[in-house]
Design a protein around this motif. Structure first.
Motif, short mmCIF file in Angstrom:
data_model
loop_
_atom_site.label_atom_id
_atom_site.label_comp_id
_atom_site.label_asym_id
_atom_site.label_seq_id
_atom_site.Cartn_x
_atom_site.Cartn_y
_atom_site.Cartn_z
N SER A 20 0.84 -1.20 0.00
CA SER A 20 0.00 0.00 0.00
C SER A 20 0.88 1.25 0.00
CB SER A 20 -0.89 0.03 1.25
OG SER A 20 -1.69 -1.13 1.27
N ILE A 21 1.97 1.17 0.76
CA ILE A 21 2.88 2.34 0.81
C ILE A 21 3.47 2.60 -0.58
CG2 ILE A 21 5.07 3.18 1.78
CD1 ILE A 21 4.29 1.62 4.38
N LEU A 22 3.86 1.50 -1.24
CA LEU A 22 4.41 1.65 -2.60
C LEU A 22 3.40 2.29 -3.54
CD1 LEU A 22 6.14 -1.68 -3.81
CD2 LEU A 22 7.13 0.59 -3.68
N ILE A 23 2.18 1.77 -3.52
CA ILE A 23 1.16 2.28 -4.45
C ILE A 23 0.85 3.74 -4.15
CG2 ILE A 23 -1.28 2.09 -5.10
CD1 ILE A 23 -0.93 -0.94 -4.97
N GLU A 24 0.78 4.07 -2.87
CA GLU A 24 0.50 5.47 -2.53
C GLU A 24 1.63 6.38 -3.04
OE1 GLU A 24 -2.52 4.74 1.18
OE2 GLU A 24 -0.38 4.91 1.57
N ALA A 25 2.86 5.85 -2.97
CA ALA A 25 3.99 6.66 -3.46
C ALA A 25 3.92 6.84 -4.98
CB ALA A 25 5.30 6.00 -3.04
N PHE A 26 3.64 5.75 -5.72
CA PHE A 26 3.55 5.89 -7.19
C PHE A 26 2.43 6.83 -7.58
CE2 PHE A 26 4.70 1.12 -7.31
CZ PHE A 26 6.05 1.40 -7.27
#
Ligand SMILES: O=C[C@H](O)COP(=O)(O)O
Length: 256
Positions: A20-26
């Motif tokens: 989720s952290i990755l997707i929020e960053a992208f």
């Protein structure tokens, strides 16, 4: 003009929380940039539903890394296309070399999965690629043409033109050894020519062909600039926010 497609295959990495952290960053990096390319993230099954909800109203789509080709039944441990559709997944990777090598996936199974994906309106990303031994024996092109012929058996032209084919030389996956842009272009061009032979030049012109195998921020631009390469299937670098963002921007630049 074919639209570049950048897909991040997370393989068996991360948790729902870290994904989720990755997707929020992208998604926050992409913001409302006007993208000319398609972006797909392919998390493990357990994180798919969260990924779909986090990417709603963004320019990022969600793909699965595999699926069964049956709709339902006694297939312990498998996930069906209907289940992927139910949670809003729109792409599916089929025939990745790791599925072929570790789980005995054959071209015949790849063929069934492509048919099933199209039947359920999932966008298939079909992987092909040679081993180091095959490359050294000069068998790359004949091997890949064989994989394609069997994978595409009885699949009509109006579906093939929508395919995404990922050329992934096995020797370049996760090894840090990237095919040179020339090597990748040579095979992707031959895939397009072979599709023209099996179908028509028009179908071949529409099909999108990605390169995959140690694509990183520092080599993406050169690879994606090749005329027959329409995107990348990215493994390791898709788990690193800055790397994946730069690969997306490289695709965006070559799309202009
Ligand atoms: O699906 C992705 C490919 O297997 C490439 O993986 P990699 O970028 O870690 O080499």
């Amino acid at each position: 003009m074919r639209k570049q497609v950048i897909a991040g295959n997370w393989k068996m990495n991360g948790t729902i929380a870290s994904g989720s952290i990755l997707i929020e960053a992208f998604t926050s990096f992409l913001g409302d940039k006007d993208l000319d390319c398609e972006i797909v993230v392919c998390p493990p099954f357990t994180a798919l539903e969260r990924a779909v909800s986090l990417t709603k109203n963004t320019q990022v789509s969600v793909g699965a890394q595999n699926m069964d080709y049956h709709d339902a039944g006694a297939f312990t441990g498998e996930v069906s296309p209907l289940m992927l559709m139910e949670i809003g997944v729109s792409y599916v990777i089929i025939g990745h070399s790791e599925r072929r090598e570790y789980y005995g996936e054959t071209d015949a199974m790849v063929n069934e999965k492509i048919k099933s994906a199209f039947f359920h309106s999932l966008q298939p990303i079909v992987c092909v690629g040679e081993s180091l031994e095959q490359r050294e024996a000069n068998e790359t092109i004949s091997f890949i043409h064989g994989q394609l012929k069997r994978a595409l058996q009885d699949i009509p032209a109006d579906q093939v033109e929508k395919l995404i084919i990922a050329y992934e030389p096995i020797w370049a996956i996760g090894t840090g050894k990237t095919a040179t842009a020339d090597q990748a272009e040579e095979v992707c061009k031959s895939i397009r020519e072979y599709i023209a032979e099996l179908y028509t030049p028009n179908v071949a012109d529409l099909v999108r062909i990605q390169y995959g195998g140690s694509v990183k921020a520092n080599n993406a631009r050169e690879i994606l600039s090749e005329p027959n390469i329409d995107g990348a299937l990215v493994g390791g670098a898709s788990l690193i926010v800055d790397e994946f963002n730069e690969i997306i921007m490289a695709a965006q630049d070559v799309s202009k």
